[in-house]
Write a protein that holds these residues in place. Sequence first.
Motif, short mmCIF file in Angstrom:
data_model
loop_
_atom_site.label_atom_id
_atom_site.label_comp_id
_atom_site.label_asym_id
_atom_site.label_seq_id
_atom_site.Cartn_x
_atom_site.Cartn_y
_atom_site.Cartn_z
N SER A 14 -82.42 1.70 -2.63
CA SER A 14 -81.93 2.92 -3.09
C SER A 14 -81.06 3.60 -1.72
N ASP A 15 -80.40 4.65 -2.13
CA ASP A 15 -79.94 5.19 -0.77
C ASP A 15 -80.59 6.63 -0.81
N ILE A 16 -81.41 6.75 -1.75
CA ILE A 16 -82.24 8.30 -1.54
C ILE A 16 -83.84 7.96 -0.58
N ASP A 17 -83.72 8.41 0.64
CA ASP A 17 -84.86 8.31 1.31
C ASP A 17 -86.17 8.54 0.54
N PHE A 18 -86.31 9.81 -0.09
CA PHE A 18 -87.62 10.12 -0.90
C PHE A 18 -87.93 9.33 -1.91
N LEU A 19 -86.98 8.84 -2.59
CA LEU A 19 -87.27 8.09 -3.61
C LEU A 19 -87.75 6.55 -3.33
N HIS A 25 -95.25 4.53 -1.84
CA HIS A 25 -96.54 5.26 -1.86
C HIS A 25 -97.27 4.74 -3.46
N ALA A 26 -96.39 4.69 -4.13
CA ALA A 26 -96.66 4.03 -5.72
C ALA A 26 -97.21 2.65 -5.71
N ILE A 27 -96.60 1.98 -4.83
CA ILE A 27 -97.06 0.63 -4.59
C ILE A 27 -98.03 0.42 -4.05
N LYS A 28 -98.43 1.09 -2.74
CA LYS A 28 -99.50 1.14 -1.78
C LYS A 28 -100.76 1.52 -2.44
N ASN A 29 -100.36 2.52 -3.48
CA ASN A 29 -101.76 3.00 -4.09
C ASN A 29 -102.15 2.22 -5.09
N ALA A 30 -101.17 1.44 -5.89
CA ALA A 30 -101.60 0.44 -6.68
C ALA A 30 -102.40 -0.92 -6.14
N ILE A 31 -102.09 -1.10 -4.73
CA ILE A 31 -102.69 -2.13 -4.17
C ILE A 31 -103.89 -1.66 -3.68
N ASP A 32 -104.13 -0.45 -3.25
CA ASP A 32 -105.33 0.26 -2.89
C ASP A 32 -106.59 0.22 -3.95
N ARG A 33 -105.94 0.11 -5.41
CA ARG A 33 -106.95 0.36 -6.34
C ARG A 33 -107.54 -1.07 -6.76
N LEU A 34 -106.79 -2.08 -6.22
CA LEU A 34 -107.26 -3.37 -6.61
C LEU A 34 -108.54 -3.91 -6.13
N GLY A 273 -76.87 1.68 6.40
CA GLY A 273 -78.34 1.52 7.19
C GLY A 273 -79.42 1.43 6.26
N ILE A 274 -79.34 2.09 4.86
CA ILE A 274 -80.20 1.66 3.98
C ILE A 274 -80.16 0.30 3.53
N GLU A 284 -92.74 -8.43 13.01
CA GLU A 284 -93.27 -9.63 12.85
C GLU A 284 -94.50 -9.69 11.55
N LYS A 285 -95.42 -8.64 11.86
CA LYS A 285 -96.42 -8.29 11.01
C LYS A 285 -96.54 -6.90 10.66
N GLU A 286 -96.44 -6.78 9.11
CA GLU A 286 -96.42 -5.41 8.44
C GLU A 286 -97.76 -4.69 8.84
N THR A 287 -97.57 -3.40 9.08
CA THR A 287 -98.80 -2.70 9.25
C THR A 287 -98.62 -1.35 8.32
N GLY A 288 -99.40 -0.48 8.62
CA GLY A 288 -99.66 0.91 7.62
C GLY A 288 -98.34 1.41 7.92
N ASN A 289 -97.51 1.35 8.82
CA ASN A 289 -96.28 2.11 9.36
C ASN A 289 -95.26 1.71 8.66
N MET A 290 -95.18 0.93 7.50
CA MET A 290 -94.20 0.34 6.89
C MET A 290 -93.01 1.30 6.38
N ALA A 291 -93.49 2.55 6.03
CA ALA A 291 -92.48 3.55 5.26
C ALA A 291 -91.91 4.23 6.57
N VAL A 292 -92.69 4.46 7.81
CA VAL A 292 -91.87 4.99 8.95
C VAL A 292 -91.16 3.97 9.51
#
Length: 317
Positions: A14-19, A25-34, A273-274, A284-292
């Motif tokens: 998407s071209d929209i950063d907040f989207l 966050h939606a995907i992360k929350n779904a993973i956390d609920r597993l 850029g997006i 090399e390894k994804e962390t919790g800072n993925m969005a940042v």
Amino acid sequence: QITTVSGNEFLLQSDIDFLILDWFHAIKNAIDRLPKERNCTSRNLEFKLKRSSSIELLNSLDTESKEPKPEHRKSLIFRLNYSASDTNDRNRVKSRLKKFISRRPSLKTLQEKGLIKDQIFGSHLHLVCEHEKSTVPQFVRLCINAVEKRGLDVDGIYRVSGNLATIQKLRFVVNQEEKLNLDDSQWEDIHVVTGALKMFFRELPEPLFPYCFFEQFVEAIKIQDNATRIKSIRSLVKKLPRPNYDTMKILFEHLKKIAAKESVNLMSTQSLGIVFGPTLLRPEKETGNMAVHMLYQNQIVELMLSEYSKIFSSEED
């Protein structure tokens, strides 16, 4: 880009950063609920996800078949009708399969005999360049030339996805080292060409911006003073291996031409850029800072496009 434990890959753009952040966050929350407990995963699923050799898989199947299972009327009837000759036939087939697999030649042997050719997609950049005796993969040059010939004015170039089946067909042709003519009618959709080029960079085992440089580029983009930030990015770019530098230079020069036609194709440096940020550089390894990290990835590509002449200039400071 999301890769599931079962090997499926999904690319959300998407071209929209907040989207994008909302998606994350939606995907992360779904993973956390597993469920976190290991016993929640069935034995069969663990077996499917296990990385094993072919012989290990056969042995595992053989072991599983010997394990006691609950008695049911249908299974009892089946076993009564199951003759000894059927069992022998099945064991004979398994034995032959094991012999065949154990005697098969190694990948290196097949490559030396020319039966399996080195692939372009999924290979390290420096290996592709060594094979072609160049510092920029020929496929990258062909795609760039095709896009500049008939795609600079196309609305959403590089953002719009091409037909995946056709992209995979193009990927197969390139990997088989067949003579490639992107002017052929089967590649007339320019989004197929751009999709294949993005796929090439996405499938590099190590991205165009090498892993060891990722944190350094992130730290450089955080610098507040613009002149210092550009100088720092330029210094890092100059340290890149030759294939990475030359390929990066020709790619960014091309993307700068795309951005120059923004009034027609609606692709600004921010949009590019997006699209290319997560494709060209990632940790090399994804962390919790993925969005940042994603925001920094986009900003790095955007800055390098906006300041292309300063960053890739051959003049010394």
